[in-house]
Scaffold this motif. Structure first.
Motif, PDB file in Angstrom:
ATOM      1  N   PRO A  10       0.821  -1.220   0.000  1.00 57.36           N
ATOM      2  CA  PRO A  10       0.000   0.000   0.000  1.00 57.36           C
ATOM      3  C   PRO A  10       0.854   1.269   0.000  1.00 57.36           C
ATOM      4  O   PRO A  10       0.488   2.272  -0.618  1.00 57.36           O
ATOM      5  CB  PRO A  10      -0.822  -0.136   1.281  1.00 57.36           C
ATOM      6  N   GLU A  11       1.994   1.234   0.677  1.00 56.42           N
ATOM      7  CA  GLU A  11       2.872   2.395   0.719  1.00 56.42           C
ATOM      8  C   GLU A  11       3.481   2.674  -0.648  1.00 56.42           C
ATOM      9  O   GLU A  11       3.581   3.844  -1.069  1.00 56.42           O
ATOM     10  CB  GLU A  11       3.978   2.178   1.754  1.00 56.42           C
ATOM     11  N   GLN A  12       3.871   1.620  -1.351  1.00 57.01           N
ATOM     12  CA  GLN A  12       4.410   1.798  -2.702  1.00 57.01           C
ATOM     13  C   GLN A  12       3.346   2.351  -3.640  1.00 57.01           C
ATOM     14  O   GLN A  12       3.633   3.220  -4.480  1.00 57.01           O
ATOM     15  CB  GLN A  12       4.942   0.461  -3.229  1.00 57.01           C
ATOM     16  N   LEU A  13       2.118   1.862  -3.512  1.00 60.75           N
ATOM     17  CA  LEU A  13       1.039   2.357  -4.361  1.00 60.75           C
ATOM     18  C   LEU A  13       0.777   3.838  -4.080  1.00 60.75           C
ATOM     19  O   LEU A  13       0.556   4.620  -5.010  1.00 60.75           O
ATOM     20  CB  LEU A  13      -0.239   1.548  -4.125  1.00 60.75           C
ATOM     21  N   GLU A  14       0.828   4.232  -2.821  1.00 59.73           N
ATOM     22  CA  GLU A  14       0.633   5.636  -2.474  1.00 59.73           C
ATOM     23  C   GLU A  14       1.721   6.497  -3.105  1.00 59.73           C
ATOM     24  O   GLU A  14       1.447   7.588  -3.627  1.00 59.73           O
ATOM     25  CB  GLU A  14       0.641   5.792  -0.955  1.00 59.73           C
ATOM     26  N   ASP A  15       2.952   6.003  -3.089  1.00 58.07           N
ATOM     27  CA  ASP A  15       4.065   6.726  -3.692  1.00 58.07           C
ATOM     28  C   ASP A  15       3.873   6.864  -5.194  1.00 58.07           C
ATOM     29  O   ASP A  15       4.115   7.933  -5.778  1.00 58.07           O
ATOM     30  CB  ASP A  15       5.374   5.997  -3.380  1.00 58.07           C
ATOM     31  N   VAL A  16       3.422   5.785  -5.832  1.00 55.69           N
ATOM     32  CA  VAL A  16       3.198   5.798  -7.278  1.00 55.69           C
ATOM     33  C   VAL A  16       2.057   6.754  -7.629  1.00 55.69           C
ATOM     34  O   VAL A  16       2.165   7.552  -8.571  1.00 55.69           O
ATOM     35  CB  VAL A  16       2.892   4.375  -7.784  1.00 55.69           C
ATOM     36  N   ALA A  39       1.119   9.370  -6.240  1.00 58.06           N
ATOM     37  CA  ALA A  39       1.517  10.774  -6.103  1.00 58.06           C
ATOM     38  C   ALA A  39       2.192  11.292  -7.370  1.00 58.06           C
ATOM     39  O   ALA A  39       2.283  12.508  -7.575  1.00 58.06           O
ATOM     40  CB  ALA A  39       2.452  10.928  -4.906  1.00 58.06           C
ATOM     41  N   LYS A  40       2.664  10.387  -8.217  1.00 56.97           N
ATOM     42  CA  LYS A  40       3.373  10.779  -9.441  1.00 56.97           C
ATOM     43  C   LYS A  40       2.495  10.697 -10.683  1.00 56.97           C
ATOM     44  O   LYS A  40       2.932  11.025 -11.783  1.00 56.97           O
ATOM     45  CB  LYS A  40       4.612   9.896  -9.628  1.00 56.97           C
ATOM     46  N   VAL A  41       1.271  10.229 -10.507  1.00 56.03           N
ATOM     47  CA  VAL A  41       0.357  10.099 -11.640  1.00 56.03           C
ATOM     48  C   VAL A  41      -0.183  11.474 -12.018  1.00 56.03           C
ATOM     49  O   VAL A  41      -0.529  12.281 -11.158  1.00 56.03           O
ATOM     50  CB  VAL A  41      -0.805   9.140 -11.299  1.00 56.03           C
ATOM     51  N   SER A  62       1.442  11.034 -17.547  1.00 59.18           N
ATOM     52  CA  SER A  62       2.063  10.005 -16.690  1.00 59.18           C
ATOM     53  C   SER A  62       0.972   9.131 -16.083  1.00 59.18           C
ATOM     54  O   SER A  62       0.660   9.237 -14.885  1.00 59.18           O
ATOM     55  CB  SER A  62       2.898  10.650 -15.591  1.00 59.18           C
ATOM     56  N   PRO A  63       0.348   8.279 -16.890  1.00 60.07           N
ATOM     57  CA  PRO A  63      -0.701   7.390 -16.365  1.00 60.07           C
ATOM     58  C   PRO A  63      -0.119   6.379 -15.391  1.00 60.07           C
ATOM     59  O   PRO A  63       1.095   6.171 -15.336  1.00 60.07           O
ATOM     60  CB  PRO A  63      -1.247   6.716 -17.623  1.00 60.07           C
ATOM     61  N   LEU A  64      -0.998   5.770 -14.640  1.00 58.81           N
ATOM     62  CA  LEU A  64      -0.571   4.849 -13.590  1.00 58.81           C
ATOM     63  C   LEU A  64       0.301   3.725 -14.134  1.00 58.81           C
ATOM     64  O   LEU A  64       1.335   3.391 -13.542  1.00 58.81           O
ATOM     65  CB  LEU A  64      -1.797   4.262 -12.880  1.00 58.81           C
ATOM     66  N   ALA A  65      -0.103   3.126 -15.256  1.00 62.81           N
ATOM     67  CA  ALA A  65       0.670   2.003 -15.801  1.00 62.81           C
ATOM     68  C   ALA A  65       2.097   2.434 -16.132  1.00 62.81           C
ATOM     69  O   ALA A  65       3.054   1.693 -15.875  1.00 62.81           O
ATOM     70  CB  ALA A  65      -0.021   1.449 -17.038  1.00 62.81           C
ATOM     71  N   SER A 100       8.704   2.744 -11.994  1.00 63.16           N
ATOM     72  CA  SER A 100       9.013   2.773 -10.569  1.00 63.16           C
ATOM     73  C   SER A 100      10.007   1.698 -10.146  1.00 63.16           C
ATOM     74  O   SER A 100      10.726   1.857  -9.157  1.00 63.16           O
ATOM     75  CB  SER A 100       7.726   2.598  -9.754  1.00 63.16           C
ATOM     76  N   GLY A 101      10.012   0.578 -10.890  1.00 65.59           N
ATOM     77  CA  GLY A 101      10.851  -0.547 -10.503  1.00 65.59           C
ATOM     78  C   GLY A 101      10.222  -1.425  -9.441  1.00 65.59           C
ATOM     79  O   GLY A 101      10.794  -2.444  -9.048  1.00 65.59           O
TER      80      GLY A 101
END
Length: 253
Positions: free
Chosen positions: A48-54, A56-58, A62-65, A71-72
């Motif tokens: 969940p923390e990684q998803l929150e970080d991702v 924030a950059k969408v 810059s779509p989610l995919a 992101s790596g």
């Protein structure tokens, strides 16, 4: 063989499947459970923390995919698997809906439509296996006393054998579905859902001369996955409302 957009307004969410030449290209949904991030978290591929970080950059461009790929955190293969799972979940819900409304926009696809290269019949079987509502089997199959036989394209059945857990080989036109299931490692609910998928695809059919069950003899699944006899069941088609308003555009993923 159609090309276009199938838009479905179910009880709670709007979902869409996009077709080219009869094949599903991809799907979109406003159901939070159908989103790539949620699927990756559910499968343990993303925290969940990684998803929150991702998230924030969408943004525009810059779509989610794309952000996920850069992101790596997940591999391209894991992204592809999640995208396929998303379409399976959407199709499973659409198949299981008892009411709602839909429209098909012939020849209309979203701008930049992607093609996930999904095998049509495998997608259909995978989606039926994801259905969780036991009434789905009651509506489309009945009980485990149904007798089914192989039908349709021999080559396609052979191609799908690995997806059927031995059920295709066991359906010989004389065994009940219950007896056929006993020859596999599938539980009864799983086998019943697969049988529904095979019927939909025309790869199985009621055996010639097999008795047709009355509504009173149709079986419902109990909470343990077995079958029990309910009272009389009214069988009929689900109500269809007037055409819906277009669902929101496909999610950025």
């Amino acid at each position: 063989g159609a090309t276009g957009s199938l838009k479905v307004d179910g009880p709670n969410y709007q979902k869409a499947l996009y077709f080219r030449g009869g094949r599903v290209l991809f799907g979109s949904s406003n159901d939070p459970r159908d989103q790539l991030g949620a699927i990756l978290v559910e499968s343990g591929r993303l925290t969940p923390e990684q998803l929150e970080d991702v998230n924030a950059k969408v943004g525009p461009g810059s779509p989610l995919a794309k952000v996920l790929a850069e992101s790596g955190f997940v591999s391209q293969r894991e992204l592809s698997e999640a995208a396929r799972t998303k379409v399976e979940l959407i199709l499973a819900d659409v198949l299981a809906y008892e009411s709602g409304s839909f429209e098909f926009e012939d020849g209309v696809l979203p701008k930049g439509a992607v093609d996930l290269k999904l095998h049509p019949e495998r997608l259909f079987l995978a989606a039926t296996r994801r259905v969780t509502e036991r009434g789905f089997v009651l509506r489309h199959l009945g009980g485990l006393d149904r007798v089914l036989r192989p039908a349709g394209d021999d080559g396609l059945r052979e191609d799908l054998r690995p997806d059927c857990g031995g059920l295709l080989e066991a359906l010989d036109g004389s065994r009940t579905l219950k007896d056929a299931t006993a020859l596999t490692r599938l539980d009864e609910f799983e086998a019943a859902k697969l049988a529904c998928g095979l019927l939909f695809l025309g790869l199985a059919a009621p055996a010639s001369g097999a008795a047709k069950e009355s509504p009173e003899t149709f079986m419902a699944l109990d909470d343990e996955g077995g079958f029990e006899l309910p009272g009389p069941v009214e069988l009929g088609t689900a109500p269809v409302a007037s055409p819906l308003a277009p669902p929101p555009p496909p999610a950025e993923e």
